[in-house]
Motif scaffolding. Structure first.
Motif: not given
Length: 456
Positions: A321-330, A344-354, A367-375
């Motif tokens: 991916p290009t850098e822009a493609e990566w950032e849009k997906a994220a 996942w939003g604006d909440e700072p990282p917690g142990e459930e995210h990443a 395939g880990s960390w479902p709570a950390g998924a992007s939109a």
């Protein structure tokens, strides 16, 4: 009965903290990162090991240790607080641009006990000065200089030391000898139910970079609108099993899969697999922090260079991916048409995210960390492994160096490739959807992997 207020998480937006809370947060984070640095140096290795150069690619660990103290003195004492220099005579020794890593063992470096005393003295002065610095500010408040606004310079110093701690972890991986870091093999990670191997990101504009994140570094700025065509991107990073298939299919011997520069690197280096992999009695093994273990198929591949990632993608009929493609997906929320600070939003990282912050000394399964998924439903965009992109490192439109050109600008347009997302060794304080890393396309000691993409 009174209760102690919960400490803000690393990665908390400093604008959400009252002035006294921000000062306490800065003091706490300065102590936390220094504990991490000691845990990689003086707490686990003797003087001989700290002074040794474990690879010509890396500095002696004691150089990194004193360097973070010298950087702290330069920015938090001399620049921010106007305090007289503590040890100006060592500035040249710890200037990363004056002395290449390969030559640093020949310098008259501070010995570990001297470095420890120096760091402690600087830190005492920094904490003494913190109470008198004007950190709080309304936007564009002329009473508070940009360097101090919302504790920017303290955030810069914190991120700098965390980055060097990650570099020290790379030195530990290259080090030979008795293991000194924990294995952390049995720590679990939440798993996701993968509905597809890739997601399609529709065509359209998004906002890349940031203009208002208080601790964002200069190369993340300014925010600007980028229009992208539709593309597909992997839901998870490429795994060891997927990469092993490329190795066993003869991918390292097929010149058609490599760029001209990549094939030249492959031939000159003689590499035939990711760094630290080896085959014994028909089984793939890897060396990790002094331990030999069976290659874990489900983990994201790491310790591959840009050329290896690019060749795998060509073999698989895909591309980086290009850098822009990566950032849009994220970062982009298509429903809200708004930017997210974290996937996942604006909440700072917690142990459930990443998988961040050196909690584990390895990636977790793809395939880990479902709570950390992007939109868009993309997983593991922060943590586990840095991800190579196809983009060469340069400044954004309207870039302005701040507070010094040597942080970013001197590296622009010189062949460096952008990596995104952080890894298991990256601290949450130094990781967000806009954060940019870069390295030479031949580098493999970094904890880097990749995911692939395609036109849609």
């Amino acid at each position: 009965m009174t209760t102690t207020p919960e400490r803000p998480r690393p990665g908390t937006d400093p604008r959400t903290l009252a002035p006294d809370a921000l000062r306490q947060h800065l003091a706490d984070e300065l102590e936390r990162v220094r504990g991490r640095s000691r845990g990689l140096t003086t707490d686990v290795l003797d003087e001989a090991e700290l002074l040794a150069q474990h690879s010509r690619l890396m500095s002696p660990l004691v150089w990194d240790l004193a360097h973070v103290g010298n950087y702290e003195e330069l920015w938090l004492l001399r620049e921010a607080a106007g305090v007289e220099a503590v040890r100006p005579e060592i500035d040249d020794l710890y200037d990363a641009f004056e002395h290449p890593r390969a030559t640093r063992p020949q310098l008259p470096l501070l010995r570990p006990d001297e470095a420890g005393d120096y760091l402690a003295l600087v830190r005492r002065k920094v904490l003494d000065a913190l109470d008198d610095l004007p950190l709080e500010a309304e936007p564009d408040d002329p009473a508070v200089p940009p360097l101090l606004r919302h504790g920017f310079v303290h955030g810069m110093v914190l991120q700098h030391e965390h980055q060097h701690d990650e570099t020290m972890l790379a030195t530990h991986q290259l080090r030979r000898g008795t293991p000194v870091l924990p294995a952390t093999d049995r720590l679990p990670a939440p798993a996701a139910l993968l509905r597809s191997a890739e997601v399609v990101v529709p065509a359209g504009p998004f906002t890349m970079g940031t203009s208002d994140d208080p601790w964002a570094l200069d190369n993340e700025r300014p925010a600007h609108v980028v229009e992208l065509p539709a593309y597909a991107i992997d839901t998870v990073p490429v795994s060891n099993a997927a990469y092993r298939a490329f190795v066993e299919a003869g991918g390292y011997d097929d010149e058609r899969l490599w760029s001209e520069a990549g094939w030249r690197w492959r031939c000159e280096s003689g590499k035939r697999a990711p760094a630290f992999w080896f085959r014994e009695a028909g089984q793939w093994l890897r060396r990790r922090f002094g331990r030999v273990e069976e290659l874990p198929d489900a983990e994201p591949v790491q310790h591959v260079c840009f050329h290896e990632a690019e060749a795998w993608c060509r073999w698989a009929g895909r591309r980086l991916p290009t850098e822009a493609e990566w950032e849009k997906a994220a970062s982009w929320d298509p429903d809200a048409q708004a930017k997210r600070r974290f996937p996942w939003g604006d909440e700072p990282p917690g142990e459930e995210h990443a998988n961040l912050g050196q909690v584990r000394y390895r990636p977790t399964e793809a395939g880990s960390w479902p709570a950390g998924a992007s939109a868009y439903g993309v997983l593991q965009l922060l943590g586990d492994v840095w991800e190579w992109t196809s983009t060469e490192f340069t400044g954004y439109p309207g870039f302005r160096a701040f507070p010094y050109a040597e942080y970013s600008e001197v590296f622009f347009d010189d062949g460096y490739r952008v990596l995104r997302g952080g890894c298991w060794a990256t601290d949450p304080q130094a990781c967000r959807t806009t954060f940019r890393n870069w390295d030479h396309p031949i580098r493999r000691q970094v904890f880097a992997g990749f995911r692939s993409a395609r036109d849609a």
